[in-house]
Design an enzyme around this catalytic site. Structure first.
Site, short mmCIF file in Angstrom:
data_model
loop_
_atom_site.label_atom_id
_atom_site.label_comp_id
_atom_site.label_asym_id
_atom_site.label_seq_id
_atom_site.Cartn_x
_atom_site.Cartn_y
_atom_site.Cartn_z
N HIS D 100 0.85 -1.15 -0.02
CA HIS D 100 0.01 0.07 0.04
C HIS D 100 0.92 1.13 -0.08
CE1 HIS D 100 -2.23 -3.02 2.34
NE2 HIS D 100 -3.31 -2.45 1.88
N ASP D 103 2.49 1.80 3.48
CA ASP D 103 3.49 1.05 3.83
C ASP D 103 4.82 1.45 3.38
OD1 ASP D 103 1.39 -0.74 4.30
OD2 ASP D 103 1.59 -1.97 2.28
#
Lengths: 444, 444, 444, 444
Positions: D100, D103
């Protein structure tokens, strides 16, 4: 009269055989540790599922045409069932069976009539047992099918029903004794409730205890030495069954000072319906010294009812046998296949295949469990995990040789961030389990 | 410093009021039977949910900007929380609160540091309690959030962790005593397991019992007279919690001769996660004389985790209060709102609204339960259902004045088809319940 | 011949009446908005549960002695059932009924025989309908009880079974047309699988679509104008049913271009077995313009099978009627009581009581839903919650008059912490719901 | 900077090795059929679980001290994570990763700030990818953690939130394209509802479709050729997620004419939370030509939340790979370990061990699946089961060359009791599965 003419004695042909009517893993005489597979596993056939089940379900009519049911007279049918049962067990090499009274003898209009039927059938069973060497793992009485038990048996709101249940259990224990049964099981069919709105739970549970007192007294009187077993189940047919799980049964037994008289008969599918793993219930029973016997089946965790499938999942059979081996075996209990073939598996071959599946799955599970314990890989990890309780502070705790004040005093000095505990190592342990599951054959 | 400036004291305005910040049903001084609503209900605010919760969940960051958390220093925050807590309770008319040690005082790097913080905060709490008349329903110690408790506290594989837990509980009991707490709760946060593969279940449960022995000994020594409570929960955070449900706790307590020292703190959402109704757990505890206190919340039966919602379902509150009234009340226990507003209900108004919802729902539940019991409609039906145990055969059974043989003899003569039991009447009872739920206002 | 001699016509006696054989809330002619209760609710009796059910379950024999079943000849029994059915409906004031072919006429050894029986019974039904004014809500064919359907009907691996199913549906549609049935239902009894290991899922689903094509073609040919309905259910009897829930059915219908030919028949208990609330399934069907009819029952969310209880929970009936009112009613569908009394509610009075419970619960639900919508309290809150889509940025989105780049450009400038969304206000809404549930009588 | 100094490159050592940091079954270059294990399996590391997870849960603080997080500055931490990620993948021989946006790059106070961070990190990632040959399986954007998404992103009631989501996805797709990502995933984090009482479900679902239209348009404009994937999940964090399961997603896509633009990313644990087996969801996607990629983990069927465990159950991996092989592989999708080590498995070694467990379990699953398909034992049984559709009556049905009347005419003549269908043979098939699971090594 024979019913399984398509079938020879089922033989072990090894893991490579594609013969669906042979064992891939079960070898009765193979030694696993100090006992043979047969001695470890003590397989039992469930009379109700294997002989009586007809494939009907709440949405459909029977699918299974069992030739032993094709007799007009109910006693003729009962006798034919005996023939079929012993033929099947003999060909499969199953040494034990279990039954409810109504599985083997037709129910009459009165208890008296039922008893007479049962006595006759018991004689026939005895002959067959002597002829074949097959033994009775446990007997029991069906206290849930007849409409008088609609609101329970020992917990019925109607005292006459309690009396009928008492009469049936009396006879069933006598018959179990007569046949040398090694155990006697209580499954609380409808001992529970549909709605609390109409239920005097305290009276019902007190009555259940009273029922057990009466049974124990009578068993002692007639010298029945078999082990009494209680089989937990959380729900179905009732909304809530009093013997919900092993812990519920223990709470009950301890309340009424009954613990010493019973052990538990644990069914895989009942465990999962209660929200527990099969292994959990076995472990819990084992450490409470209550592991008596096992109903060997499996459920579908995505379904909310008792599917009673033949056991095939090797994780479950391996971890179950792990607990059984740790328990030093199950005797006088055993592994009873409280399992039925699927409604669509309507042929006699399927019935045989179901038992082979179950026997092979538990044979392999036994091998895996033995391999695991032999390797001590799990035991070593556990041992190391708890080693702090074997010395110093931990010993004081375990030996109950300290006080809250002393512990608080000791703990004051700890810097919390420096207290070290081992990793739980779940991933590592799951890899070890897989390795033994796949490789146990080679490692023996 | 005040935090709820938008809010006056919440008043009763009756069922017709659309004011979201008023009570529709709860009137503290209204008499229901011989006690006021406030006396019956003994509402308590849960410090952790109401003051500490920030709306974060495993998939998202905090949503709730609580002004009492906007202080740099952790002790300043703790003090601000006290202000906010007592303002909220005072305006809502909640007379009790509950807390974990870590809810009210910041945790230090050592137990010693934590204790010092806790002592300071206890003094402030005491002042506030004296000033407002608000009392402590129960205290407890958080033995699950700090990483040292990752594998349990009293059941940790590491003896040092056991000692830390002992130290924390010692202090928490002292503080509870200091504040006049009427109960002390044990919720077994991580007392359970993630996988049986790494677990010595017997040692862990033995240690849990040892922990309780130590606590009881100390409580007696210092003269703490509050009621000890154990709060069952089946799972979450661990895969399996030892205090799975009321029956599991009773099995444990009876095994270790601990039953006399504890009662149960029953949470609605924990009951349903264990596969039971809220009412079931209350009933079971009640008939075992173990109903101590209630964590008043509700779950979502289609979700598999503890949602801790404010109670709104009037069936649940009515049937819960039915059991509470049958129990003669809960004191010294109470109804603690172990409930949190939804993550999306992020405003302070929502927090107030949540408590009003819970208080109104239980007030109405109390009225319904009172109306039900007053009418005796359910009691009469139950009475008639079990009347066979009040004479003849039934009396013999209940008085334990018979034998299996006698019962069997009596039952021989029954024609099974002629044994009559009452209908279970579930549909009729559900209609009665609805009638009282809808009509209780008028009938008082 | 009459069967319910203990029963007069069931009358409305108001909320205060304790007469279990009267309505507390249902008044057929009472106007709720522009329609009467009877027009809104369109209650239907389910022939199978109300006439055929005998109280048997997988663990027990029948408990219910229904006098209309006490005839030797199967056609005599079928005729007696008709008498009983119309007497029961007439006395209850239920204006519709639903049936499977096998509910009203005995199944023969061939389809031809079954059809002949069905034709005869249809004539009798027609006469009774004309005499009483009672109408057929829907007809259907039982394609799951006979053993030939053990692996499905339209999805059977055996083409002959597909043909039998086709023949049965053909006749059932003809009979439904003959009786003026307003709908025809498909519930996919065993259209699913027990194990994927033996299943060609693609062929089975293609065949199911082919079956529907054939049916639609034939219905058009004979001018059957009733609405076709599909009734989702996730599991039971099979492990997985293809019509798992509303979304599964829509995915299927859209794939095979069948959407325009069907609506959904939504059952409360099937919704919850699929992990949805009843309201969810109704809402989902409604916004997809697929809400056709309702099977009005309720399940027990702690049990994993279809308990088919009579509806009593007023939250469920209120929220269901909320969706129904928003849908502009259900016609030509209705509320069919696919519900059975509990096994222990074995008396005829219980059967009546069950229907009264269901009718009262939905009558009250209708009142609550009407009150809720009338007040617009929920609608106003929703409206305010989504108002950003009615202007500026939101309008662009809704009118599909923007691009990802434009939105990204706009969003660049936002300070995230300053974006305000309304609270979800769940607690407030639940309080509003309770207020209307309890107070709707007064507010009308 | 390196973080896994205790670890060499993980090597295959065979089934007998007890080295926990070696593979027992996974051999990247081993040919299974025409492809190597690595080509079949296309393993991917999940950035969020493997690098970001800290062991916190709703009841506890972090347990995992990851050295790459020990930097003050958030960009320094992000860079350290990249180092750790590529070191871990390289040593494990994992060739793909997924992430993501949040992240890999810290979120800013505005989208602009976040984008700048993401761009910088994308450059670093690209360098690392070029240096190691590791590729991006898929990128995605986190639209659920930030509080603005508390009520959804594309389905938020607030249009500004929709715009922010659009902006984030735009950038995430650009970055995915820049890094050569082969897919882009949509997991509907909070696209669902907490309560229907506050929800305009129709507007929300329409907006979700509008969101996808915008995304597709933009992707085409910039020439992003990766596969779009939707990942179903039934619940958690919200009470009901719109992308409940594969069927729900298909119903949605077909409604809005979006089917051609997406495939499905199927997660094992999400399947079971929705009441389906993992294999069911894979099969359903496969026969609908929608099987895109897999999130390879496993859940605990007795727990009601997403446990995201590393896959270890060989039944699941075998049956999953069976579907994957039948699908002709997963490319451009892969097997992404959306899995986290247990909270108590807090050490770096556990993180490595988790991945090894998952890789070995899928390698073995691949072998079992290959062995099963090779043997054709299942295929032959299925083929024989459905053979009636290959001729005569069955052909007419399949070729849609018949009518209801013709079928009814044909079926008239059948004697129902003589229609034969094959047994479902579930028990036999389960035995075959066990045989291949245990014996596949030998058979290759």
């Amino acid at each position: 009269m024979t019913y399984f003419d398509f079938l020879e004695t089922v033989e072990f042909e090894g893991p490579g055989s594609k013969n669906p009517l042979a064992f891939n893993y079960y070898q009765a005489d193979k030694k696993i540790g100090k006992k043979t597979m047969a001695e470890h596993l003590r397989f039992s056939m469930a009379y109700w599922h294997s002989l009586t089940e007809d494939g009907s379900d709440p949405f459909g009519n029977p699918t299974m045409d069992r030739p032993w049911n094709n007799y007009q007279d109910s006693m003729d049918r009962a006798e034919a069932k005996v023939e079929a049962a012993f033929e099947l067990m003999s060909k499969l090499g199953i040494n034990y069976f279990c039954f409810h009274d109504v599985d083997v003898a037709p129910e009459g209009a009165t208890i008296k009539e039922s008893n007479e039927n049962l006595e006759k059938m018991a004689e026939l069973l005895k002959k067959k047992m002597e002829a074949t060497g097959i033994k009775l793992l446990w007997g029991t009485s069906n206290l849930f099918s007849h409409p008088i038990y609609m609101h329970g048996a020992a917990t019925s709101p109607q005292a006459k029903v309690f009396a009928c249940a008492a009469a049936k259990v009396k006879k069933a224990i006598e018959v179990t004794k007569y046949l040398g049964g090694e155990n006697y099981v209580f499954w609380g069919g409808r001992e529970g409730y549909e709605t609390l709105l109409n239920t005097n739970m305290k009276l019902e549970q007190d009555n259940l205890a009273r029922f057990f007192y009466l049974v124990i007294e009578y068993a002692e009187k007639i010298g029945f030495n078999g082990q009494f077993l209680i089989e937990p189940k959380p729900k179905e047919p009732t909304k809530h069954q009093y013997d919900f799980d092993c812990a519920s049964v223990l709470a009950f037994l301890r309340k009424y000072d009954l613990e010493g008289y019973f052990k538990l008969n644990i069914e895989a599918n009942h465990a999962t319906l209660a929200g527990h793993t099969f292994q959990h219930e076995l472990r819990y029973a084992r450490i409470n010294d209550m592991l008596g016997s096992v109903d060997a089946n499996q459920g579908d965790l995505l379904l909310g009812w008792d599917t009673d499938q033949f056991p095939s999942n090797l994780y479950n059979t391996s971890l179950a046998m792990y607990e059984v081996l740790k328990n030093g075996g199950l005797a006088p209990g055993g592994l009873n296949f409280d399992a039925k073939v699927r409604r669509g598996s309507y042929q006699l071959q399927d019935l045989v295949q179901g038992h082979i599946l179950g026997m092979d799955s538990f044979a392999k599970g036994l091998e895996v469990a033995h391999s695991l314990i032999n390797s001590q890989e799990i035991e070593d990890l556990i041992s190391s995990r708890y080693k702090s309780y074997q010395e110093g502070l931990g010993s004081k705790i375990v030996e109950e040789n300290t006080s809250l004040e002393e512990l608080a005093e000791i703990a004051q000095s700890f810097k919390l961030s420096e207290i070290k505990t081992n990793s739980g190592s779940q991933e590592k342990l799951e890899a070890i389990l897989n390795r033994h599951l796949l490789g146990s054959l080679n490692s023996d």
